[in-house]
Design an enzyme around this catalytic site. Structure first.
Site, short mmCIF file in Angstrom:
data_model
loop_
_atom_site.label_atom_id
_atom_site.label_comp_id
_atom_site.label_asym_id
_atom_site.label_seq_id
_atom_site.Cartn_x
_atom_site.Cartn_y
_atom_site.Cartn_z
N PHE A 79 -7.50 64.70 30.06
CA PHE A 79 -6.64 64.70 31.24
C PHE A 79 -5.47 63.72 31.11
O PHE A 79 -4.62 63.65 32.00
CB PHE A 79 -7.45 64.40 32.50
N HIS A 91 -16.72 63.36 17.55
CA HIS A 91 -15.61 64.03 16.87
C HIS A 91 -15.83 63.75 15.39
O HIS A 91 -15.69 62.62 14.93
CB HIS A 91 -14.29 63.42 17.37
N ASP A 144 -11.93 71.58 24.70
CA ASP A 144 -11.08 70.56 24.08
C ASP A 144 -9.66 70.69 24.64
O ASP A 144 -8.67 70.61 23.90
CB ASP A 144 -11.07 70.68 22.56
#
Length: 445
Positions: free
Chosen positions: A70, A186, A318
């Site tokens: 965001f 990740h 994602d």
């Protein structure tokens, strides 16, 4: 306030409910599933009830996206809690996990608390802020893990990179386990991201297409090596490991192995990785640049099979918005990233359900029930009495063309612009409140 959802096909992965029901929402909770007559008996004639027509639609638990960016705080020109939340609601997503690689990085209790406070005021959907594993995501010292747990971040992630110091990472996992947090990984061996032939930083998958376009490539081993390392560290520490944005056949194979070994592990796949391959890259343009990159068809096929089997049990996006200037450039100069909140449900339905990979019930499971269980959200991910009324009414028959000009997200960066899809969100409810109503149905009503 009560809401009466009428004549919808309820899909509930928790109970196995798969039939036409009316749903009565009372305040924040689901009060009753039943026939029109059964619900009418509960209501008083003078009550003011909001009625939503779900004829021909599925009523599913609201989607839970475990992986969004965001960009707030610090990069609000790309996205904000408000615009990201609006985009999520449009896509039927009622809860998101926001990654911590903002400016500043979210690495303390106070920073998590501030985002949660603001999100309640600004976002129409639930925002769970994840915390960084190391201070500033610099990989040198552990962040305030205990404090962030107290602030409700639920999981830690160094998203955008991996913690390359394995000893430090293992210590972080042990502390996360102690305080009941998950690790969202990740997986990227940063020292291998350079093209093995040219030494230049890779911008797309290493393959014939990268050679054809004259672009430096990223090999599958960049992901696979760290995936294997993280699985073994999770086995050592007992922490739950969630693998983000998986893109390779190797990761699917490693997930099978990990589950056979009893490791507490889960994995997500994004629509761009289970739909697109390097064959779909038509030119050297930033809209095709994402990390991990689009892979070859053998990887796409393996990911689809993994999703079908439930080895890869989550579909996330994602969602990574950027400005037009950052993406409208050749791949060497463009930023990594693709937006997905407003298109994930339609793409999943079109490609996986219509394509025979998943049933509609399995779609609800991958996009809502499984994410809820991973996060430990017992009141979400289900359309059953007593659960939180986070719901999506999804119309499987509506066909439309994806148009980035209509996106509520500030980000428009996607190669799916102009794609024809089947299936669309009609309504989204969060805590029993209608937060999105599709304008395409206004004329019909």
């Amino acid at each position: 306030m009560k809401t009466w959802i009428q004549n919808g096909h309820v899909l509930d992965p928790l109970t196995g409910t798969d039939q036409i029901y009316d749903v009565l929402v009372d305040g924040k909770d689901i009060k009753k599933l039943g026939t029109r007559e059964e619900i009418a008996k509960i209501l008083k004639k003078e009550e003011n009830v909001q009625v939503l027509d779900a004829s021909g639609c599925y009523v599913m638990p609201g989607f839970i996206d475990l992986h969004v960016h965001f960009r707030d705080p610090g990069l609000e020109y790309k996205e904000t809690l408000k615009t990201g939340g609006e985009a999520a609601a449009r896509g039927g997503v009622t809860t998101v996990c926001a990654m911590p690689n903002t400016k500043p990085v979210i690495d303390t209790k106070e920073k998590v608390e501030e985002v949660h406070r603001r999100a309640k005021e600004e976002s129409p959907v639930h925002v769970i802020q994840l915390g960084a594993i190391t201070v500033g995501e610099e990989g040198k010292e552990l962040a305030d893990i205990k404090g962030m747990a107290e602030a409700g971040c639920i999981a830690l992630s160094e998203d955008g990179k991996s913690v390359m110091n394995s000893a430090l990472y293992r210590e972080g996992m042990k502390i996360a386990k102690k305080y009941g947090l998950r690790i969202f990984a990740h997986c990227e061996e940063i020292d291998l991201r350079r093209d093995p032939d040219t030494g230049e930083d890779g911008v797309m998958n290493k393959c014939e297409k990268s050679e054809e376009l004259g672009l430096p490539g990223i090999t599958n081993s960049v992901e696979d090596i760290i995936t294997a390392r993280d699985i073994f560290l999770a086995k050592d520490t007992g922490v739950h490991l969630h693998l983000c944005h998986c893109s390779t056949k190797g990761t699917v194979d490693l997930m099978r192995m990990a589950k056979e070994e009893g490791v507490s592990v889960s994995a997500e796949v994004c629509p761009h990785h289970f739909i697109l391959s390097t064959d779909d890259i038509t030119e050297d343009h930033g809209r095709f640049k994402m990390n991990p990159p689009l892979r070859e068809m053998k990887d796409v096929e393996a990911l689809r099979q993994g999703i079908k089997e439930g080895v890869m049990e989550v579909i996330s996006t994602d969602h990574a918005p950027h400005s037009a200037e950052e993406k409208d450039a050749p791949m060497r100069k463009a930023a990594f990233g693709i937006v997905g909140l407003e298109t994930s449900a339609s793409l999943t339905y079109t490609e996986l359900v219509e394509g025979g990979v998943l049933t509609p019930m399995q779609m609800a499971e991958r996009m809502s029930f499984a994410p809820a269980r991973i996060l430990g959200l017992e009141n979400k991910g289900s359309v059953s009495e007593g659960k939180t009324a986070d719901l999506v009414v999804f119309d499987p028959s509506r066909e439309y063309e994806i148009d980035t000009d209509t996106f509520l997200s500030k980000g428009k960066n996607t190669p799916f612009d102009g794609w024809k899809v089947k299936g669309d969100v009609k309504y989204t409810l969060v805590d029993g409140k209608l937060v999105y109503k599709n304008k395409a149905y206004e004329e019909q009503e």
